[in-house]
Design a protein around this motif. Structure first.
Motif, PDB file in Angstrom:
ATOM      1  N   SER A   1       0.764  -1.764   0.085  1.00 47.02           N
ATOM      2  CA  SER A   1       0.142  -0.068  -0.260  1.00 47.02           C
ATOM      3  C   SER A   1       0.983   1.258  -0.234  1.00 47.02           C
ATOM      4  O   SER A   1       0.650   2.430  -1.116  1.00 47.02           O
ATOM      5  N   ALA A   2       1.857   1.661   0.265  1.00 42.16           N
ATOM      6  CA  ALA A   2       3.071   2.370   0.830  1.00 42.16           C
ATOM      7  C   ALA A   2       3.101   2.772  -0.484  1.00 42.16           C
ATOM      8  O   ALA A   2       3.581   3.942  -1.275  1.00 42.16           O
ATOM      9  N   VAL A   3       3.788   2.435  -1.196  1.00 46.05           N
ATOM     10  CA  VAL A   3       4.313   2.245  -2.313  1.00 46.05           C
ATOM     11  C   VAL A   3       3.345   2.247  -3.462  1.00 46.05           C
ATOM     12  O   VAL A   3       3.506   3.861  -4.152  1.00 46.05           O
ATOM     13  N   ALA A   4       2.440   1.593  -3.569  1.00 49.37           N
ATOM     14  CA  ALA A   4       1.829   2.217  -4.582  1.00 49.37           C
ATOM     15  C   ALA A   4       0.926   3.390  -3.732  1.00 49.37           C
ATOM     16  O   ALA A   4       0.382   4.484  -5.784  1.00 49.37           O
ATOM     17  N   SER A   5       0.397   3.643  -3.118  1.00 49.39           N
ATOM     18  CA  SER A   5       0.631   5.499  -2.621  1.00 49.39           C
ATOM     19  C   SER A   5       1.389   6.382  -3.216  1.00 49.39           C
ATOM     20  O   SER A   5       0.762   7.746  -4.011  1.00 49.39           O
ATOM     21  N   ALA A   6       2.563   6.245  -2.800  1.00 49.00           N
ATOM     22  CA  ALA A   6       4.132   6.911  -3.692  1.00 49.00           C
ATOM     23  C   ALA A   6       3.913   6.362  -5.338  1.00 49.00           C
ATOM     24  O   ALA A   6       3.391   8.417  -5.862  1.00 49.00           O
ATOM     25  N   VAL A   7       3.348   5.720  -5.408  1.00 48.79           N
ATOM     26  CA  VAL A   7       3.350   5.799  -7.693  1.00 48.79           C
ATOM     27  C   VAL A   7       2.989   6.715  -7.856  1.00 48.79           C
ATOM     28  O   VAL A   7       2.109   7.924  -8.342  1.00 48.79           O
ATOM     29  N   THR A   8       0.958   6.671  -7.470  1.00 47.69           N
ATOM     30  CA  THR A   8      -0.004   7.301  -7.458  1.00 47.69           C
ATOM     31  C   THR A   8      -0.129   8.369  -7.779  1.00 47.69           C
ATOM     32  O   THR A   8      -0.450   9.296  -7.786  1.00 47.69           O
ATOM     33  N   GLU A   9      -0.073   8.403  -6.123  1.00 49.79           N
ATOM     34  CA  GLU A   9       0.318  10.472  -5.852  1.00 49.79           C
ATOM     35  C   GLU A   9       0.799  11.198  -6.507  1.00 49.79           C
ATOM     36  O   GLU A   9       1.120  11.666  -6.622  1.00 49.79           O
ATOM     37  N   SER A  10       2.444  10.258  -6.717  1.00 49.92           N
ATOM     38  CA  SER A  10       3.575  10.894  -7.727  1.00 49.92           C
ATOM     39  C   SER A  10       2.867  11.385  -8.913  1.00 49.92           C
ATOM     40  O   SER A  10       2.487  12.468  -9.624  1.00 49.92           O
ATOM     41  N   PHE A  11       2.144  10.318  -9.571  1.00 53.16           N
ATOM     42  CA  PHE A  11       1.589  10.852 -10.936  1.00 53.16           C
ATOM     43  C   PHE A  11       0.434  11.650 -10.921  1.00 53.16           C
ATOM     44  O   PHE A  11       0.233  11.935 -12.323  1.00 53.16           O
ATOM     45  N   LYS A  12      -0.222  11.543 -10.295  1.00 54.84           N
ATOM     46  CA  LYS A  12      -1.051  12.799  -9.767  1.00 54.84           C
ATOM     47  C   LYS A  12      -0.740  13.916  -9.595  1.00 54.84           C
ATOM     48  O   LYS A  12      -1.363  15.064 -10.112  1.00 54.84           O
ATOM     49  N   PHE A  13       0.549  13.711  -8.811  1.00 57.09           N
ATOM     50  CA  PHE A  13       1.152  15.527  -8.738  1.00 57.09           C
ATOM     51  C   PHE A  13       1.724  16.041  -9.747  1.00 57.09           C
ATOM     52  O   PHE A  13       1.532  16.856 -10.724  1.00 57.09           O
ATOM     53  N   LEU A  14       2.354  15.135 -10.547  1.00 62.46           N
ATOM     54  CA  LEU A  14       2.978  15.527 -12.079  1.00 62.46           C
ATOM     55  C   LEU A  14       1.688  16.073 -12.414  1.00 62.46           C
ATOM     56  O   LEU A  14       1.666  17.323 -13.418  1.00 62.46           O
ATOM     57  N   ALA A  15       0.347  15.283 -13.055  1.00 62.39           N
ATOM     58  CA  ALA A  15      -1.077  15.733 -14.077  1.00 62.39           C
ATOM     59  C   ALA A  15      -1.602  16.717 -13.894  1.00 62.39           C
ATOM     60  O   ALA A  15      -1.506  17.032 -14.163  1.00 62.39           O
ATOM     61  N   TYR A  16      -1.001  17.283 -12.217  1.00 65.58           N
ATOM     62  CA  TYR A  16      -1.840  18.342 -11.430  1.00 65.58           C
ATOM     63  C   TYR A  16      -1.287  19.419 -11.377  1.00 65.58           C
ATOM     64  O   TYR A  16      -1.831  20.437 -11.183  1.00 65.58           O
ATOM     65  N   ALA A  17      -0.150  19.356 -11.071  1.00 64.77           N
ATOM     66  CA  ALA A  17       1.170  20.486 -10.896  1.00 64.77           C
ATOM     67  C   ALA A  17       2.079  20.826 -12.055  1.00 64.77           C
ATOM     68  O   ALA A  17       1.885  22.194 -12.376  1.00 64.77           O
ATOM     69  N   LEU A  18       2.055  19.833 -13.459  1.00 67.40           N
ATOM     70  CA  LEU A  18       2.193  20.275 -14.439  1.00 67.40           C
ATOM     71  C   LEU A  18       2.094  20.843 -15.727  1.00 67.40           C
ATOM     72  O   LEU A  18       2.056  21.454 -16.374  1.00 67.40           O
ATOM     73  N   PRO A  19       0.323  20.934 -15.060  1.00 71.09           N
ATOM     74  CA  PRO A  19      -0.362  21.940 -15.834  1.00 71.09           C
ATOM     75  C   PRO A  19       0.446  23.713 -15.791  1.00 71.09           C
ATOM     76  O   PRO A  19      -0.568  24.144 -16.842  1.00 71.09           O
ATOM     77  N   ILE A  20       0.479  23.952 -15.109  1.00 69.63           N
ATOM     78  CA  ILE A  20       0.711  25.092 -14.756  1.00 69.63           C
ATOM     79  C   ILE A  20       1.792  25.426 -15.700  1.00 69.63           C
ATOM     80  O   ILE A  20       1.484  26.930 -16.242  1.00 69.63           O
ATOM     81  N   PHE A  21       2.709  24.306 -15.964  1.00 66.50           N
ATOM     82  CA  PHE A  21       3.889  25.425 -17.118  1.00 66.50           C
ATOM     83  C   PHE A  21       2.939  25.149 -18.487  1.00 66.50           C
ATOM     84  O   PHE A  21       3.255  25.890 -19.751  1.00 66.50           O
ATOM     85  N   PHE A  22       2.157  24.776 -19.046  1.00 60.91           N
ATOM     86  CA  PHE A  22       1.699  23.951 -19.966  1.00 60.91           C
ATOM     87  C   PHE A  22       0.486  25.285 -19.992  1.00 60.91           C
ATOM     88  O   PHE A  22       0.290  25.825 -21.524  1.00 60.91           O
ATOM     89  N   GLY A  23      -0.264  25.163 -19.048  1.00 53.45           N
ATOM     90  CA  GLY A  23      -1.255  26.213 -19.694  1.00 53.45           C
ATOM     91  C   GLY A  23      -0.728  27.636 -19.513  1.00 53.45           C
ATOM     92  O   GLY A  23      -0.721  28.909 -19.918  1.00 53.45           O
ATOM     93  N   TRP A  24       0.961  28.066 -19.334  1.00 57.88           N
ATOM     94  CA  TRP A  24       1.406  29.360 -18.637  1.00 57.88           C
ATOM     95  C   TRP A  24       1.724  29.354 -20.922  1.00 57.88           C
ATOM     96  O   TRP A  24       1.018  30.373 -21.781  1.00 57.88           O
ATOM     97  N   ILE A  25       2.629  28.059 -21.560  1.00 62.49           N
ATOM     98  CA  ILE A  25       2.872  28.259 -21.764  1.00 62.49           C
ATOM     99  C   ILE A  25       1.736  28.305 -23.644  1.00 62.49           C
ATOM    100  O   ILE A  25       2.282  29.437 -24.188  1.00 62.49           O
ATOM    101  N   ALA A  26       1.104  28.239 -23.123  1.00 65.65           N
ATOM    102  CA  ALA A  26      -0.310  27.938 -24.135  1.00 65.65           C
ATOM    103  C   ALA A  26      -0.684  29.006 -24.911  1.00 65.65           C
ATOM    104  O   ALA A  26      -0.801  29.722 -25.850  1.00 65.65           O
ATOM    105  N   ASP A  27      -1.561  30.110 -23.065  1.00 63.20           N
ATOM    106  CA  ASP A  27      -1.391  31.243 -23.177  1.00 63.20           C
ATOM    107  C   ASP A  27      -0.130  32.339 -24.194  1.00 63.20           C
ATOM    108  O   ASP A  27      -0.711  33.078 -24.480  1.00 63.20           O
ATOM    109  N   THR A  28       0.962  32.153 -23.912  1.00 63.70           N
ATOM    110  CA  THR A  28       1.956  33.033 -24.038  1.00 63.70           C
ATOM    111  C   THR A  28       2.710  32.669 -25.514  1.00 63.70           C
ATOM    112  O   THR A  28       2.670  34.094 -26.476  1.00 63.70           O
TER     113      THR A  28
END
Length: 628
Positions: free
Chosen positions: A133-160
């Motif tokens: 469970s600990a590794v499953a949480s770490a992998v899936t939550e890190s995936f979720k983090f990237l999927a929802y943190a990286l949009p800040i960069f891609f949203g900005w670069i799409a605007d600009t």
């Protein structure tokens, strides 16, 4: 629904440009005039209504007394919902089985055929990597983090620089490659060799990058299609004069958008069964096949969409406004009325400034609203923890329940099923009923109600976990009891799996009120050239929740699971009350989409004459409503 598949035309706006509030070329059945003392270029009809880009705006008295309705949307808006459906079906169809894939060991021998599936009668869950469970949480939550943190960069670069549609297409391409690698990592020969973890994790994070390019740009592109930028008057067939409300219009189309997200997410049901009965290669194959819908859909939409062109980012001007505010006494006014007024160019000039400004007072107002939106977003992560559970805690809870042979993650799909059922009820019964009785249920009220429901759902998870520990043969080792007890000895808590559906459904209902409202807030409160960036800040809520899940991953195990659920419940109850007191006044503000028809363009527009024709065509959608 009128079909307005042509694009709106215009010249690309410069950063911070101020658009006229009326279309001087508009024709009207009544007389049109300019009032002395009013802003130059503002037109009125003979009844005293202001005219704006062919729309008749209501007076203050009409805003208080007339019924509000949702406006029609062009067909391209609904086709973008179909694009979101295909992308989310592929995303959630895979995501639904990740935790078991990582957490549980590969069933082999008498338990399973070595594909991740289990034989009938086995008490084991489907699994592959056996990382816990600990590794499953770490992998899936890190995936979720990237999927929802990286949009800040891609949203900005799409605007600009690149534009939203191009970024959407790039994300689709990257996700396609990720899906293919994921299928390969789940082939039986790869699983049995013990070498599946590397390619699976690579495909998972590649999928996160592609989703991060797609997600922050699809909802602003959808809202761009709305011709209802401001509240305006129409006369219905019955003769009743009503107000087409841009907030209700956006709420209506975003409800369909969110429903189709969850229609796509329902594909987690067949993938859950495929993982349990056939194997993970089949569970990952079906979403990939659905993904093939996207290229032809995007090809068809490309020449038909209304598009916000990349015009440089307003982010620099935002920092200039903040700098002016703090350089001129803003520190003493933090949290007080008039804080943002300090940064208005008119105030600075009146104070003797000779600085050249590339923005106006309205832009400072937009900046204020953007920071309000970001403050609203900050309350969402705790609600998400109550909605979905912290990390893999909910998955560990169901591993201890008697599922009667059903996959233990099957009922997680009731989240999406409930939303698919609830959205038409809200769109066709509840909201029209409120409109008919003149009741305005604003965004803040809806979000507060959703936060409260999410807290109740989180309480349900915690109570279930409490009774699982009380009744499990292994006590406080309930989630791993099937691995501890000898084969053939009961290892599950005698609690019906159906009870797990209650908090899942309550949480799903909360999403209809919270997420749909946040989409509209993210768009309407952002400056014109920052809508992709602000939409990504809304998505960053999930990244914050993922960070909390990552930090808590070592604790997400027996015997801690009860408080893993109850902790966010306590925080959610407190924050719901605080949220209402901080923001309820925003429901009294008029909802305006500050991107108007002249800020959008289509690829085939090349001259002023063509621009006028395209604007006229799009206005036909509003005219059709007036005829009704």
């Amino acid at each position: 629904m009128a079909d307005t598949q042509t694009t709106l035309a215009t010249v690309v706006a410069s950063v911070g440009a101020v658009r006229a509030s009326a279309d001087e070329k508009v024709t009207h059945d009544g007389r049109v005039s300019e009032r002395s003392g009013d802003e130059e270029g503002v037109l009125y009809d003979d009844e005293g209504h202001q005219l704006w880009q062919g729309l008749v705006l209501p007076t203050e008295e009409e805003k208080r007394t007339l019924r509000r309705v949702s406006g029609k949307m062009p067909v391209t808006a609904y086709m973008l919902c179909a694009v979101e459906f295909a992308e989310r079906a592929s995303y959630y169809g895979c995501y639904q089985v990740y935790k078991n894939f990582i957490r549980a060991p590969l069933p082999v021998g008498s338990e399973g055929p070595g594909t991740g599936a289990t034989y009938p009668g086995s008490q084991r869950t489907a699994g592959a990597l056996g990382k816990g469970s600990a590794v499953a949480s770490a992998v899936t939550e890190s995936f979720k983090f990237l999927a929802y943190a990286l949009p800040i960069f891609f949203g900005w670069i799409a605007d600009t620089k690149y534009g939203r549609f191009k970024m959407i297409c790039w994300g689709v391409g990257i996700c396609g490659v990720a899906h293919i690698i994921m299928i390969i990592s789940a082939l039986p020969t790869v699983l049995q060799s013990g070498n599946a973890f590397g390619p699976f994790v690579f495909s998972l994070y590649l999928l996160a990058i592609g989703a991060a390019q797609f997600k922050p740009n699809i909802s602003p592109t959808l809202i761009d299609q709305s011709p209802h930028k401001r509240a305006h008057l129409i006369t219905e067939k019955s003769g009743e004069r009503v107000i087409v409300d841009p907030e209700d219009s956006i709420n209506s189309i975003m409800l369909w958008f969110y429903m189709l997200i969850n229609v796509g997410a329902v594909f987690g049901i067949p993938t859950t069964y495929l993982a349990k009965l056939v194997g993970y290669w089949a569970a990952y194959l079906i979403p990939t096949i659905l993904y093939l819908m996207l290229p032809p859909l995007l090809w068809w939409l490309n020449p038909r969409l209304v598009k916000q062109p990349p015009g440089g980012s307003d982010l620099g001007n935002v920092f200039r406004v903040i700098g002016d505010v703090f350089a001129n006494g803003g520190w003493a006014r933090i949290g007080r009325a008039g804080f943002w007024d300090i940064g208005k160019p008119s105030v600075r000039r009146a104070a003797g400034s000779h600085k050249r400004y590339t923005y106006d007072d309205n832009f400072v107002h937009d900046v204020r609203r953007t920071f309000q939106a970001c403050a609203i977003f900050l309350f969402a992560p705790v609600w998400q923890l109550n909605d979905y559970g912290l990390g893999a805690a909910a998955n560990a809870l169901t591993a201890a329940l008697d599922t009667k042979g059903l996959p233990n993650d099957l009922f997680d799909n009731l989240n999406s099923v409930s939303i698919v059922v609830l959205v038409p009820i809200m769109n066709h019964i509840v909201y029209p009923l409120l409109q008919r009785h003149g009741i305005k249920w604003g965004s803040i009220s809806r979000i507060t109600f959703g936060f409260a429901m999410g807290t109740v759902g989180g309480l349900g998870y915690g109570l279930l976990q409490y009774y699982v520990y009380k009744t499990s043969p292994c006590g406080f080792n309930a989630s791993t009891c099937s691995e501890i007890m000898p084969e053939g000895v009961p290892a599950l808590a005698p609690i019906p799996y159906g009870l797990y559906a209650i908090p899942v459904v309550i949480g799903a209902m909360s999403e209809v009120f919270v997420n749909v409202s946040l989409y509209g807030i993210a768009y309407s409160m952002a400056p014109k050239n920052m809508k992709g960036l602000v939409a990504s800040l809304n998505l960053f809520n999930s990244a914050i929740a993922a960070i909390i899940g990552l930090a808590a991953a070592p604790a997400i195990k027996d015997p801690n699971l009860t408080w893993i659920f109850f902790g966010p419940v306590i925080a959610g109850a407190i924050l719901t009350v605080v949220f209402w007191f901080l923001f309820h006044h925003l429901d009294q503000e008029e909802f305006i989409l500050n991107t108007d028809m002249n800020d959008l363009k289509g690829p085939e527009i090349s001259s002023d004459e063509e621009s006028s024709q395209a604007v006229a065509q799009d206005k036909k959608l509003v005219t059709d409503e007036k005829k009704e």
